[in-house]
Design an enzyme around this catalytic site. Structure first.
Site, PDB file in Angstrom:
ATOM      1  N   HIS A  68     -15.896   1.816  -3.358  1.00 34.87           N
ATOM      2  CA  HIS A  68     -14.471   1.639  -3.418  1.00 34.87           C
ATOM      3  C   HIS A  68     -13.937   0.200  -2.606  1.00 34.87           C
ATOM      4  O   HIS A  68     -12.811   0.124  -2.589  1.00 34.87           O
ATOM      5  CB  HIS A  68     -13.992   2.766  -2.603  1.00 34.87           C
ATOM      6  CG  HIS A  68     -12.438   2.972  -2.605  1.00 34.87           C
ATOM      7  ND1 HIS A  68     -11.861   3.462  -3.808  1.00 34.87           N
ATOM      8  CD2 HIS A  68     -11.703   3.142  -1.383  1.00 34.87           C
ATOM      9  CE1 HIS A  68     -10.567   3.577  -3.540  1.00 34.87           C
ATOM     10  NE2 HIS A  68     -10.447   3.453  -2.276  1.00 34.87           N
ATOM     11  N   SER A 106      -6.453   1.305  -4.303  1.00 37.28           N
ATOM     12  CA  SER A 106      -6.556   2.498  -3.979  1.00 37.28           C
ATOM     13  C   SER A 106      -5.092   3.230  -4.203  1.00 37.28           C
ATOM     14  O   SER A 106      -4.543   3.331  -5.292  1.00 37.28           O
ATOM     15  CB  SER A 106      -7.016   2.796  -2.665  1.00 37.28           C
ATOM     16  OG  SER A 106      -7.582   4.104  -2.502  1.00 37.28           O
ATOM     17  N   TYR A 146       0.728  -1.179   0.070  1.00 35.41           N
ATOM     18  CA  TYR A 146      -0.079  -0.064   0.064  1.00 35.41           C
ATOM     19  C   TYR A 146       0.866   1.280   0.241  1.00 35.41           C
ATOM     20  O   TYR A 146       0.803   1.917  -0.962  1.00 35.41           O
ATOM     21  CB  TYR A 146      -1.020   0.028   1.088  1.00 35.41           C
ATOM     22  CG  TYR A 146      -2.056   1.166   1.172  1.00 35.41           C
ATOM     23  CD1 TYR A 146      -2.980   1.106   0.407  1.00 35.41           C
ATOM     24  CD2 TYR A 146      -1.887   2.136   1.860  1.00 35.41           C
ATOM     25  CE1 TYR A 146      -3.998   2.238   0.424  1.00 35.41           C
ATOM     26  CE2 TYR A 146      -2.768   3.234   1.838  1.00 35.41           C
ATOM     27  CZ  TYR A 146      -3.823   3.244   1.018  1.00 35.41           C
ATOM     28  OH  TYR A 146      -4.715   4.284   0.769  1.00 35.41           O
TER      29      TYR A 146
END
Length: 698
Positions: free
Chosen positions: A669, A549, A469
């Site tokens: 999302h 994301s 991430y």
């Protein structure tokens, strides 16, 4: 030994036969600080335009046709369904009505059900709220539940089709009767109870047809009194001078003191407290994070990064609460302090050390009194309540252990297991997790967890699923995934790396992966892949990368930088256009991590140099097989990012490997996604991966 069959599969012949639909395009060119930036697929930003909708339909047809030809796709779906069919229970907590509440899913329900019972050991549980009855297809998710201080009312928040837009409903706690109170167009909020009503945050109603794409401005804090219409709600906090700030109200548990957190322009938050009807500033800057733990005897207990990059506890006097008057209660420690809760007059502090949780116990004066013994590397969810000091519960999970729940006895220091998830037919003892540290390009040591089947041979032929991430102060700690078990039982190594940009080592680690340090994050991810290859775990032919994301940005940027290093790339709901991300919904809020193309010539060039959609090679350089994933109701990272990225990929000369986009409907999302859609999503991701690394899963 690995347990998969190697062989050449039909996917290799599929790759050269793909024909992609022509995307809507024009000749748009932006000039940014003198730089010309082409944006030929700008029309795809209009996600409700007829031409865009036709393109979406055509792209999904190509993707569906490709995936449907994978011979083991149905087998993967069946096995994932089996693996997910086990009882899952959330953390038990005691509410203001004195009842014990917990979420539970008996297997494959789309949404977990909220139950309650009168005593911890009681078998007389009842359904309090069943989100599965809020829609026919499970696409309405329950996102929050809060009870009034007297326990009389319960407010709950929902999201429809994965959107960030929130609606608030109110029920009578005792009878479960739904009251007429109904709040619309709320966002990034819960219900903070105070007296006979609650505070919440909302935006003005959006323009029809642009609910999921237009920028959100003027986040207001309202007070709603029970029994009145939303139109009568009172604005209690507004800051028109800063339309892009977030504002959220919090009411302390032990004393009815009201705070407002202000964020959106920095790494942390400003903090204001309401005194005698006016707002007094406690923290005037967003340069650090400050969270109110509670207010006890006019003392405000705070968890803050002020003067402590790894966080510390401080105390403020309600009579004189400004930051310069705070006093330290618990000093910064070696681990990152991530949470603090009161149980009676004891403080339970959750720390993170090398990306795994630890719990320390302190008295109200800050002195350490002990620790809670945990089973090993893992992630903890903790519940304590000052008024219920005897009710202390925590969950523990790891890569190889589904969530177990414990009751902690503060007098004896012992933990008693009260629930353990069990997966039929799976021997979790067959798998092992190790933590390694590898060098990034600048020599920084980066931690990574590797989970795999015992007896693994480092022969360079093991498939690896590398996840990261690296942003927004988000820490990746060990956790269990039934879907991931499918990878492990098929000989795949699951690698989870703790990149800079996260909070694993405090604010310094975070800042080292932000703005003009963002390249560190991509280098950390590349370093993880290089380490796995160098140490013989795998080779580029068997290496898959995935992230969502900000992690989707990570996958897109890393693929452009080192397309030779990976066989498969799966960017999910990614931020792919770094020049324009700040113009949509709440994209402006990410500027504290990314910077924007409007900041300066240097910042604009830095962003342009790694922006995934702008740096796709077009010279025949072979790219990995890529499955782009997005959803039509994603109003956080709007689907235009993935649309433009996929269109650019398909229009570029990057070799014969497939470049597909999967566009989910009635989804957002990711939060609150029904299990049916989750199973479909992972079926397609894993089918695509195994097809393109040439391995037949068992």
């Amino acid at each position: 030994m690995t347990t998969m069959a190697l062989g050449s599969l039909a996917g290799c012949s599929q790759q050269k036969q793909l024909s992609y639909p022509a995307a809507p395009s024009d000749n748009t060119v932006d000039t940014i600080f003198g730089m010309t930036v082409a944006d030929p697929f700008r029309p795809l930003e209009n996600d409700t335009a007829t031409e865009t909708l036709k393109w979406v339909e055509a792209e999904n047809a190509v993707t569906d046709a490709y995936l449907s030809k994978i011979p083991f796709r149905k087998k993967i779906n069946a096995r994932l369904t089996e693996l997910n069919d086990f009882v899952k229970r959330g953390l038990t907590y005691r509410e203001n009505d004195g009842m014990f509440y917990f979420f539970e899913n008996d297997g494959l329900k789309n949404q977990s059900i909220l139950y309650r019972k009168p005593a911890l050991d009681s078998n007389e549980r009842e359904i309090f709220l069943d989100p599965n009855k809020l829609s026919d297809d499970g696409t309405v998710a329950l996102t929050g539940v809060t009870q009034s201080k007297d326990g009389k009312y319960t407010a709950y928040t929902i999201s429809r089709s994965g959107s960030d837009w929130t609606e608030i409903f109110v029920m009578d706690t005792k009878t479960k009767e739904l009251l007429p109170d109904h709040i619309k167009w709320a966002k990034f909020t819960g219900a903070s109870w105070d007296g006979d009503g609650f505070y919440y945050s909302a935006y003005p109603a959006p323009e029809e047809g642009k609910e999921y794409s237009n920028a959100n401005q003027n986040h207001l804090v309202y007070y709603h009194k029970i029994g009145t219409p939303q139109s009568d709600d009172t604005v209690v906090f507004n800051d028109p001078a800063h339309p892009f700030h977030f504002h959220s109200a919090q009411v302390a548990e032990s004393q009815p003191v009201v705070f407002v957190n202000v964020s959106g322009a920095g790494v942390g938050n400003e903090l204001k407290v309401r005194k005698n009807g006016t707002w007094e500033t406690m923290v005037p800057t967003q340069d650090y994070t400050t969270n109110v733990i509670d207010v006890i005897n006019d003392k405000i207990y705070l968890l803050t990064s002020y003067g402590a990059p790894k966080n510390r506890l401080m105390v403020a006097d309600l009579a004189n609460p400004s930051i310069e008057n705070w006093k330290e209660l618990v000093a910064e420690d070696e681990g990152v302090l991530s949470d603090a809760q009161f149980a009676g007059d004891k403080l339970f502090l959750t720390y993170e050390k090398d990306a795994a949780n630890q719990i320390a116990i302190h008295n109200i004066d800050g002195k350490k009194e002990g620790e809670v013994k945990l089973p090993g590397y893992g992630t903890v969810g903790l519940y304590t309540e000052r008024k219920y000091p005897e009710d202390i519960f925590y969950t523990f999970s790891s890569f190889t252990s589904p969530s177990a729940q414990y009751a902690y006895n503060i007098k004896t220091g012992e933990s008693k297991q009260i629930f353990q998830s069990e997966i039929k037919g799976v021997d979790l003892g067959e798998y092992v997790t190790e933590q390694v540290f590898y060098p990034s390009a600048d020599g920084t040591k980066v931690p990574m967890f590797l989970t795999y089947k015992k007896g693994l041979e480092r022969n360079g032929k093991n498939p690896v699923y590398l996840y990261g991430y690296g942003g927004f102060n988000v820490s990746l700690t060990p956790g269990f995934s039934a879907n991931r078990m499918f990878l492990l039982e098929n000989g795949v190594i699951y690698a989870q790396t703790n990149l800079r940009g996260g909070s694993e080592y405090g604010e310094a680690w975070h800042e080292a992966g932000t703005k003009m340090n963002k390249l560190n994050v991509f280098n950390d991810f590349i370093g993880a892949a290089e380490y796995l290859i160098k140490e013989g775990y795998t080779s580029p032919e068997y290496l898959t990368i995935e992230g969502g994301s900000n992690g989707g940005l990570l996958v897109g940027a890393t693929t452009n930088l080192r397309p030779d290093l990976f066989k498969v790339a799966i960017p999910r709901v990614g931020v792919m256009d770094m020049m324009r991300y700040h113009l949509f919904t709440i994209g402006w809020n990410w500027a504290s991590d990314y910077g924007t193309s409007a900041d300066s010539p240097e910042m604009a060039k830095y962003l342009l140099d790694y922006s995934p959609v702008h740096n796709i090679k077009n010279d025949g350089t072979p790219y990995p097989a890529i499955l782009v994933m997005t959803a039509d109701h994603d109003d956080r990272v709007v689907p235009a990012h993935s649309f433009k990225y996929a269109a650019a990929l398909q229009a570029s000369n990057t070799g014969d490997a497939p470049k597909l986009i999967r566009i989910d409907s009635k989804a957002g999302h990711g939060a609150g996604k029904p299990i049916a859609k989750v199973l479909e999503e992972y079926t397609d991701m894993y089918s695509f991966m195994f097809e393109n690394i040439g391995i037949q899963p068992k």
